[in-house]
Design an enzyme around this catalytic site. Structure first.
Site, PDB file in Angstrom:
ATOM      1  N   CYS A 154       0.852  -1.193   0.000  1.00  0.00           N
ATOM      2  CA  CYS A 154       0.000   0.000   0.000  1.00  0.00           C
ATOM      3  C   CYS A 154       0.897   1.256   0.000  1.00  0.00           C
ATOM      4  CB  CYS A 154      -0.961  -0.053   1.188  1.00  0.00           C
ATOM      5  SG  CYS A 154      -2.139   1.297   1.307  1.00  0.00           S
ATOM      6  N   ASP A 211      -9.124  -2.920  -7.669  1.00  0.00           N
ATOM      7  CA  ASP A 211      -8.653  -1.917  -6.708  1.00  0.00           C
ATOM      8  C   ASP A 211      -9.196  -0.541  -7.095  1.00  0.00           C
ATOM      9  OD1 ASP A 211      -7.274  -0.172  -5.052  1.00  0.00           O
ATOM     10  OD2 ASP A 211      -5.374  -1.246  -5.230  1.00  0.00           O
ATOM     11  N   HIS A 243      -7.850  -3.901  -3.502  1.00  0.00           N
ATOM     12  CA  HIS A 243      -6.723  -3.328  -2.786  1.00  0.00           C
ATOM     13  C   HIS A 243      -6.430  -4.166  -1.541  1.00  0.00           C
ATOM     14  CE1 HIS A 243      -3.910  -0.116  -1.922  1.00  0.00           C
ATOM     15  NE2 HIS A 243      -4.338  -0.088  -0.670  1.00  0.00           N
TER      16      HIS A 243
END
Length: 278
Positions: A154, A211, A243
């Site tokens: 991330c 995502d 995600h």
């Protein structure tokens, strides 16, 4: 550094920030058998940088080094667990607390507030320098400077791309769902798409086709930048994953994509001279 013998399992688990609750039920907890784990501090830019470290216990080393770059939520249990998983694969894995100067993620209950009040205040230049110092520390504590890799998730995925253009000693990088484009600020003057021509280490990017925070058009933009730069980089997209598909403590976890990505990461490291010690 506190050793495995000095730490209880509860201490090693660390815990999660409330910003990511509710937790999924599939949380993985890697045990400490045959590895040493601990917490340390690293001299960096005039401060003492906290870090979590894990390495094999059955071998004297030197070990290949993997810098593990946190999600936006800091070095909580999941990131610590990833370090333990890497240690079991024969690596010295080190995850520095890259926000420690700006604040504590545990004080935030909303992701938007965490991003605005803490994460946005962390300069990329500070992060890259802290990672340099973490790598140097690792070389003095059983790590092999000639076998240095990085992986991040991330927020840390974006940093992983940047670090592959920052440190010429880096041998391999694997970025998990890191943002590729974005607004340029004083703290974040460049994004991965801007540094494709500067990549000095091979990068594997792992992304989810579902995502919503990283649109596929931005992934394609990065692919084009890589091709234009003739960079040694590859992007894999898992069509059904969203995600944070590797975050087994979150509802976004996708076990199939996670397992495949993990194996691809280990293979990528090995192919580029950073195989784990067995």
């Amino acid at each position: 550094m506190k050793t495995e013998q000095q730490m209880t399992l509860k201490q090693a688990k660390g815990g999660f920030t409330p910003a990511v609750a509710p937790l999924a039920t599939s949380t993985i907890l890697t045990d400490m058998q045959d590895i040493h784990v601990g917490e340390t501090t690293i001299p960096s830019q005039g401060d003492q940088l906290p870090a979590y470290v894990a390495k094999p216990a059955h071998h004297q080393g030197p070990f290949p080094i993997v810098l593990v770059v946190q999600e936006i939520f800091g070095v909580h249990e999941h990131i610590q667990d990833l370090c333990r998983r890497l240690a079991k694969q024969g690596y010295l894995a080190i995850a520095p607390e890259l926000y420690f100067r700006q604040g504590d993620t545990r004080g935030y209950s909303e992701i938007s507030e965490l991003m605005q009040k803490l994460v946005s205040k962390v300069p990329d230049s500070q992060v890259l320098a802290d990672l340099d110092h973490a790598a140097h520390w690792a070389t003095r504590h059983g790590g092999d400077a000639s076998r240095l890799a990085i992986t991040g998730f991330c927020w840390g995925g974006r940093i992983t791309w940047l670090y592959a253009a920052h440190n010429p000693q880096l041998k391999a990088a694997v970025a998990w769902y890191g943002k590729l484009v974005g607004e340029k600020t004083l703290n974040s003057p460049k994004h991965p798409v801007d540094i494709a021509t500067d990549l000095s280490a091979p990068v594997l990017g792992l992304y989810g086709g579902q995502d919503g925070s990283i649109p596929q058009e931005t992934v394609e933009t990065m692919r084009q930048a890589i091709r234009a730069a003739n960079a040694d980089a590859e992007i894999v997209v898992y069509p059904e994953a969203g995600h944070a598909f590797h975050a087994d403590y979150r509802p976004s976890y996708n076990a199939e994509a996670s397992a495949d990505g993990w194996q691809r990461m280990l293979t990528w490291f090995s192919q580029h001279g950073v195989a784990g010690v067995k």
